[in-house]
Design a protein around this motif. Structure first.
Motif, mmCIF file in Angstrom:
data_model
loop_
_atom_site.group_PDB
_atom_site.id
_atom_site.type_symbol
_atom_site.label_atom_id
_atom_site.label_comp_id
_atom_site.label_asym_id
_atom_site.label_seq_id
_atom_site.Cartn_x
_atom_site.Cartn_y
_atom_site.Cartn_z
ATOM 1 N N THR A 24 0.831 -1.212 0.000
ATOM 2 C CA THR A 24 0.000 0.000 0.000
ATOM 3 C C THR A 24 0.861 1.255 0.000
ATOM 4 N N ALA A 25 1.871 1.275 0.866
ATOM 5 C CA ALA A 25 2.736 2.444 0.974
ATOM 6 C C ALA A 25 3.526 2.676 -0.314
ATOM 7 N N MET A 26 4.064 1.600 -0.910
ATOM 8 C CA MET A 26 4.820 1.745 -2.148
ATOM 9 C C MET A 26 3.941 2.259 -3.282
ATOM 10 N N THR A 27 2.702 1.797 -3.349
ATOM 11 C CA THR A 27 1.782 2.254 -4.391
ATOM 12 C C THR A 27 1.550 3.756 -4.285
ATOM 13 N N VAL A 28 1.393 4.243 -3.067
ATOM 14 C CA VAL A 28 1.154 5.678 -2.848
ATOM 15 C C VAL A 28 2.351 6.514 -3.297
ATOM 16 N N PHE A 29 3.566 6.053 -2.988
ATOM 17 C CA PHE A 29 4.771 6.850 -3.259
ATOM 18 C C PHE A 29 5.604 6.302 -4.416
ATOM 19 N N PHE A 30 5.019 5.500 -5.276
ATOM 20 C CA PHE A 30 5.760 4.844 -6.352
ATOM 21 C C PHE A 30 6.479 5.819 -7.298
ATOM 22 N N PRO A 31 5.871 6.945 -7.701
ATOM 23 C CA PRO A 31 6.580 7.869 -8.605
ATOM 24 C C PRO A 31 7.912 8.361 -8.040
ATOM 25 N N LEU A 32 8.008 8.494 -6.726
ATOM 26 C CA LEU A 32 9.271 8.922 -6.115
ATOM 27 C C LEU A 32 10.349 7.866 -6.313
ATOM 28 N N ASP A 33 9.964 6.592 -6.293
ATOM 29 C CA ASP A 33 10.920 5.516 -6.523
ATOM 30 C C ASP A 33 11.376 5.504 -7.975
ATOM 31 N N THR A 34 10.468 5.856 -8.888
ATOM 32 C CA THR A 34 10.833 5.955 -10.310
ATOM 33 C C THR A 34 11.908 7.010 -10.510
ATOM 34 N N ALA A 35 11.746 8.172 -9.876
ATOM 35 C CA ALA A 35 12.734 9.245 -9.989
ATOM 36 C C ALA A 35 14.078 8.809 -9.408
ATOM 37 N N ARG A 36 14.048 8.122 -8.264
ATOM 38 C CA ARG A 36 15.272 7.653 -7.614
ATOM 39 C C ARG A 36 16.033 6.664 -8.490
ATOM 40 N N LEU A 37 15.340 5.681 -9.042
ATOM 41 C CA LEU A 37 15.987 4.647 -9.852
ATOM 42 C C LEU A 37 16.569 5.234 -11.131
ATOM 43 N N LEU A 39 17.725 8.243 -11.577
ATOM 44 C CA LEU A 39 18.938 8.991 -11.239
ATOM 45 C C LEU A 39 20.111 8.063 -10.937
ATOM 46 N N GLN A 40 19.830 6.916 -10.326
ATOM 47 C CA GLN A 40 20.893 5.974 -9.992
ATOM 48 C C GLN A 40 21.499 5.324 -11.228
ATOM 49 N N VAL A 41 20.646 4.911 -12.150
ATOM 50 C CA VAL A 41 21.089 4.107 -13.294
ATOM 51 C C VAL A 41 21.554 4.957 -14.475
ATOM 52 N N ASP A 42 20.855 6.069 -14.750
ATOM 53 C CA ASP A 42 21.194 6.917 -15.891
ATOM 54 C C ASP A 42 22.190 7.976 -15.429
ATOM 55 N N GLU A 43 23.478 7.655 -15.548
ATOM 56 C CA GLU A 43 24.526 8.510 -14.987
ATOM 57 C C GLU A 43 24.553 9.910 -15.597
ATOM 58 N N LYS A 44 24.113 10.051 -16.852
ATOM 59 C CA LYS A 44 24.205 11.348 -17.524
ATOM 60 C C LYS A 44 22.984 12.239 -17.272
ATOM 61 N N LEU A 270 28.403 9.368 -5.233
ATOM 62 C CA LEU A 270 27.934 8.153 -4.562
ATOM 63 C C LEU A 270 26.540 8.341 -3.974
ATOM 64 N N PHE A 271 26.150 9.605 -3.825
ATOM 65 C CA PHE A 271 24.851 9.901 -3.207
ATOM 66 C C PHE A 271 23.888 10.552 -4.193
ATOM 67 N N LYS A 272 24.177 10.385 -5.505
ATOM 68 C CA LYS A 272 23.286 10.926 -6.524
ATOM 69 C C LYS A 272 21.922 10.247 -6.415
ATOM 70 N N GLY A 273 20.868 11.052 -6.324
ATOM 71 C CA GLY A 273 19.518 10.515 -6.193
ATOM 72 C C GLY A 273 19.095 10.292 -4.749
ATOM 73 N N LEU A 274 19.982 10.655 -3.787
ATOM 74 C CA LEU A 274 19.656 10.407 -2.374
ATOM 75 C C LEU A 274 18.415 11.180 -1.939
ATOM 76 N N GLU A 275 18.270 12.405 -2.447
ATOM 77 C CA GLU A 275 17.092 13.200 -2.077
ATOM 78 C C GLU A 275 15.810 12.472 -2.453
ATOM 79 N N ALA A 276 15.776 11.983 -3.716
ATOM 80 C CA ALA A 276 14.586 11.262 -4.179
ATOM 81 C C ALA A 276 14.402 9.968 -3.392
ATOM 82 N N LYS A 277 15.501 9.292 -3.096
ATOM 83 C CA LYS A 277 15.437 8.035 -2.348
ATOM 84 C C LYS A 277 14.926 8.271 -0.928
#
Length: 313
Positions: A24-37, A39-44, A270-277
């Motif tokens: 339930t919690a992940m469904t509510v905040f899922f877009p934030l996880d999309t932004a985090r992932l 930023l982590q994977v797409d280095e540019k 090393l902490f790129k995307g930490l805010e979103a995470k």
């Protein structure tokens, strides 16, 4: 550990409550996880504010893009949290018996539950990482596109193209990262015991939400660099040098990825995307713990149970 302690009704209630709360919690905040992932994977991709990243994704890929890969993530999360909560409370009940819990026990039990969880559910997380990023507009042109039609097709293609071992990509950082939920549960259970000291009462919703948020914020910040490496390895775009020893290969890969990231972007890389995470994981964990506590306590109350281990936690 007895059979009754492993296959107990109480452990099942905790496992189902944790799974439902996390989904339930992940469904509510899922877009934030999309932004985090992303930023982590797409280095540019430049690390900007989370709202800016989400607005960019929606503008380039459509309104449904922030929820891309929701179903496989929810399936993985449901299985993962069911396994973790079940193992955590079964092991803890067996260890404590008539004793009072303490932080060191919470940490050890959390690590043990995390190891079981990683070994069982890593293939699901590898698949959902691929599906979640499929069809994304990457800034890094070196990323190879994939064409999975669903969870089963992703399993078949990964096994056929990369071998069965690819389903456990990122297992070593994941095993190290069992410290994340272990630290989280240690802090959460410790704060909960502190608030309950001398008063046998149920914590308020606000108290549960706050201690859940604090516990996750600390655990996430401490382990974030390895979470980034874990995401990169699960995505399957990094070519590992083959060594006779799986452990040596994995350690060398982790060292190389960390070194390259620091060399290109500095220590802050090393902490790129930490805010979103942090925004996603803290809010998700806080809501998850709140729902978990309410569901489990309500279930015990309805069933007329006053389980001693449950009340001591």
């Amino acid at each position: 550990m007895s059979f009754a302690e492993v296959f107990s009704y109480e452990s099942l209630v905790h496992a189902v409550s944790g799974a439902v709360g996390s989904v339930t919690a992940m469904t509510v905040f899922f877009p934030l996880d999309t932004a985090r992932l992303r930023l982590q994977v797409d280095e540019k991709r430049k690390a900007r504010s989370t709202p800016a990243i989400l607005a960019e994704i929606i503008r380039e890929e459509g309104f449904r893009a922030p929820y891309r890969g929701w179903f496989p993530v929810i399936c993985s999360l449901c299985c993962s949290n069911f396994v973790y909560f079940y193992c955590f409370h079964s092991l803890k009940a067996s260890w404590l018996r008539s004793q009072q819990s303490k932080p060191s026990i919470d940490l050890i039990v959390g690590i043990a539950a995390g190891v079981v969880n990683v070994l069982v559910t890593t293939p699901l997380w590898v698949v959902n990482t691929r599906l979640k990023l499929q069809g994304s507009n990457f800034r890094n042109a070196d990323i190879r596109p994939t064409s999975y039609t669903g969870i089963l097709d992703a399993f078949v293609q990964i096994i056929g193209d990369e071998g069965v071992g690819a389903l456990w990509n990122g297992t070593l950082p994941s095993l190290i990262l069992v410290l994340n939920p272990a630290i989280q549960f240690m802090i959460y259970e410790g704060l909960k015991r502190h608030l309950k000291t001398g008063v046998h009462k149920e914590l308020s919703s606000l108290e549960v939400f706050i201690i859940g948020a604090v516990a996750k914020a600390v655990a996430t910040t401490v382990t974030y660099p390895l979470q980034t490496i874990q995401s990169i390895l699960r995505f399957g775009q990094h070519k590992e040098s083959k060594d006779k020893s799986w452990l040596l290969t994995s350690l060398r890969t982790i060292k190389t990825l960390l070194h390259n990231r620091v060399r290109k972007y500095g220590m802050l890389g090393l902490f790129k995307g930490l805010e979103a995470k942090l925004l996603q994981t803290v809010l998700t964990a806080a809501l998850m713990f709140l729902l978990y506590e309410k569901i489990s306590s309500s279930t015990f109350r309805v069933m007329g149970l006053n389980h001693k281990n449950y009340m001591k936690r």
